[in-house]
Design an enzyme around this catalytic site. Structure first.
Site, mmCIF file in Angstrom:
data_model
loop_
_atom_site.group_PDB
_atom_site.id
_atom_site.type_symbol
_atom_site.label_atom_id
_atom_site.label_comp_id
_atom_site.label_asym_id
_atom_site.label_seq_id
_atom_site.Cartn_x
_atom_site.Cartn_y
_atom_site.Cartn_z
ATOM 1 C CD GLN A 1 -14.098 -5.223 -2.162
ATOM 2 O OE1 GLN A 1 -14.346 -4.035 -2.358
ATOM 3 N NE2 GLN A 1 -12.882 -5.713 -2.364
ATOM 4 C CB SER B 1 -4.455 -6.981 4.275
ATOM 5 O OG SER B 1 -4.094 -5.744 3.715
ATOM 6 C CG HIS C 1 -1.926 -1.002 1.341
ATOM 7 N ND1 HIS C 1 -1.859 -2.040 2.231
ATOM 8 C CD2 HIS C 1 -3.071 -1.185 0.640
ATOM 9 C CE1 HIS C 1 -2.929 -2.805 2.098
ATOM 10 N NE2 HIS C 1 -3.674 -2.320 1.125
ATOM 11 C CG ASP D 1 -6.057 -7.322 -5.592
ATOM 12 O OD1 ASP D 1 -6.230 -8.521 -5.348
ATOM 13 O OD2 ASP D 1 -5.727 -6.497 -4.720
#
Ligand code: PAF
Length: 292
Positions: free
Chosen positions: A74, A200, A50, A164
């Site tokens: 989601q 994470s 991040h 992602d």
């Protein structure tokens, strides 16, 4: 709600907005001052991946917003929405130390008030048969919240990680299709020393699982190298799947796709190819991808 300023004698000061009205007041002042604004959308539990997105944002814009919102729409029923790591105070500190300006961390009711009834319907890369095959409503949830975040934050650009990758392509497609006017910037995946993509969710891994987790990346690297050396796609993917299963992974998919459209590719060399994999180690689901 007013925006508390989180001060740290060493780090920068960061404003924290918990509602859209506060966010808009701060962003309007920046706009009036002619500042360029970057958004880093996140679900919090910040790690070095991040922070590399924040670093990229700061290179490209005078002001950086970090959104932190664990988006319920989601997650499928039975997924880890309830247990997803939440660490707002630590995240705000890390963002301040990275030189960020504003954290937008709304509650669920602020994003989805009673009566909320609109969803962005996604096709194309969202229906590529990769993550969507295992999480059918996931990308509609992602697209809806990202569209809302863009409307709320009105950024000039937004930064997404290649970790992602299917999500990145879904967002790029949505921005083009809906003329959202936000530049999408992709940042390469940050990896641990052994190659495991930072996520994470890695904190769910036991010590034993963590020791094996980097085999996912190793399998992708071997498959990439085989394809670069002229191997056929089918056998290269089968070898990677076999290696992962032998190491105790339950493989959801390992596939080679067109890097832009995510369409299946029959032969190496006929398109820019990207490898995609998702596999479970115990109860932790890992995803990764690699350019060929
Ligand atoms: O990648 C994520 O953290 C999330 O999917 C996103 C883009 C913040 C939307 O909730």
């Amino acid at each position: 709600m007013t925006a508390p300023i989180v001060s740290d004698p060493v780090a920068n000061s960061v404003a924290l907005a918990r509602d859209v009205a506060t966010l808009r007041t701060i962003v309007a002042a920046w706009r009036d001052a002619g500042e360029r604004i970057a958004l880093v959308p996140s679900m919090g539990a910040l790690h070095a991946g991040h922070l590399s997105l924040v670093e990229e944002a700061k290179k490209r814009a005078g002001r950086t917003i970090l959104s932190i919102f664990v988006n319920p729409t989601q997650f499928a029923p039975g997924e880890d929405f309830g247990s997803y790591p939440r660490s707002l105070a630590r995240d705000v500190e890390a963002f301040a130390a990275a030189g960020g300006d504003l954290v937008f961390a709304p509650e669920v009711e602020e994003v989805y008030p009673a009566g909320f009834a609109t969803t962005v319907s996604v096709d194309g890369p969202a229906k590529a048969g990769l993550e969507d095959k295992f999480r059918p409503d996931h990308f509609a949830g992602v697209a809806t919240v990202v569209a809302k975040l863009f409307q709320q934050c009105r950024p000039d650009l937004a930064i997404f990680g290649e970790k992602d990758y299917q999500q990145l392509k879904v967002v790029e497609r949505m921005v083009r299709d809906l003329d959202l006017g936000v530049e999408i910037v992709a940042v390469p995946t940050r990896r641990a020393r052994d190659g495991l993509a930072l996520s994470s969710r890695n904190e769910y891994l036991s010590a034993q699982e963590r020791a094996r987790a980097s085999l996912l990346y190793a399998a992708l690297v071997r498959c990439r190298d085989a394809l670069r050396s002229g191997a056929a796609i089918g056998p290269a993917l089968a070898a990677a799947r076999g290696a992962l299963e032998a190491a105790g992974f339950a493989v959801d998919y390992i596939d080679a796709r067109h890097a832009e459209t995510l369409a299946p590719v029959a032969a190496a060399g006929e398109a820019p190819i990207r490898l995609f994999a998702a596999a479970r180690l115990g109860t932790t689901r890992l995803i990764d991808n690699l350019a060929v």
